[in-house]
Design an enzyme around this catalytic site. Sequence first.
Site, mmCIF file in Angstrom:
data_model
loop_
_atom_site.group_PDB
_atom_site.id
_atom_site.type_symbol
_atom_site.label_atom_id
_atom_site.label_comp_id
_atom_site.label_asym_id
_atom_site.label_seq_id
_atom_site.Cartn_x
_atom_site.Cartn_y
_atom_site.Cartn_z
ATOM 1 N N LYS A 1 0.806 -1.222 0.000
ATOM 2 C CA LYS A 1 0.000 0.000 0.000
ATOM 3 C C LYS A 1 0.845 1.280 0.000
ATOM 4 O O LYS A 1 0.470 2.264 -0.625
ATOM 5 C CB LYS A 1 -0.979 -0.015 1.164
ATOM 6 N N LYS B 1 -3.169 1.466 9.239
ATOM 7 C CA LYS B 1 -3.350 0.462 8.187
ATOM 8 C C LYS B 1 -2.096 -0.375 8.032
ATOM 9 O O LYS B 1 -0.981 0.121 8.178
ATOM 10 C CB LYS B 1 -3.641 1.129 6.842
ATOM 11 N N HIS C 1 -17.291 3.787 -1.691
ATOM 12 C CA HIS C 1 -16.242 2.878 -2.171
ATOM 13 C C HIS C 1 -16.597 2.547 -3.619
ATOM 14 O O HIS C 1 -17.595 1.881 -3.879
ATOM 15 C CB HIS C 1 -16.227 1.625 -1.301
ATOM 16 N N ARG D 1 -6.646 -8.817 -10.081
ATOM 17 C CA ARG D 1 -7.626 -9.826 -10.486
ATOM 18 C C ARG D 1 -8.963 -9.136 -10.678
ATOM 19 O O ARG D 1 -9.168 -8.000 -10.261
ATOM 20 C CB ARG D 1 -7.787 -10.884 -9.393
#
Length: 183
Positions: free
Chosen positions: A14, A44, A94, A177
């Site tokens: 990230k 995070k 989101h 993916r």
Amino acid sequence: VGPPPEALRRGGDKLEAKRIAAAAAVPTLPTGTADELGFPLLVKAAAGGGGRGMRVVEHAEELEDALAAAAREAETAFGDGTVYCERYLPSPRHVEVQLVGDRHGTVLALGERDCSVQRRHQKVVEEAPPPGLSPALLEHIAYYAVAFARELGYESAGTAEFLVEGDEVFFLELNGRIQVEHP
């Protein structure tokens, strides 16, 4: 078949993904110390996903415990206890963009979907196109998804994720993916 290993490694971290996004002029949420970000903030895991290694911190006295707990969880789940602090958005949308890229640098955005209805950071409902977002904002999101993937050198199918608050868009991550819940 599939993305190059280097793209998966760089895109899966990230903090590295934030550096790549910055190089592509794609906005990300600010990271830094608690003094720089203020509270609430989000701890995070750099190698995280699915909400693991994540803690919302409302007050300074909670920070030390949250950092330690997130690092332990990240180490157990991902084999990497690296954590960082990021600006916290209490109720963002989101939004995801499905991508496909080839080895010649061509990347296409194949549409956007809203994945805001979640339980424990797992998507429950997805809706395409995202309701209530202007065509201009959706165009910006798709542009940012393609810009990030090009900067990364991404090939194959993938999913770029963003947080949206009002008219602000922030890159979240790129998954190498098609999302498992994609209909």
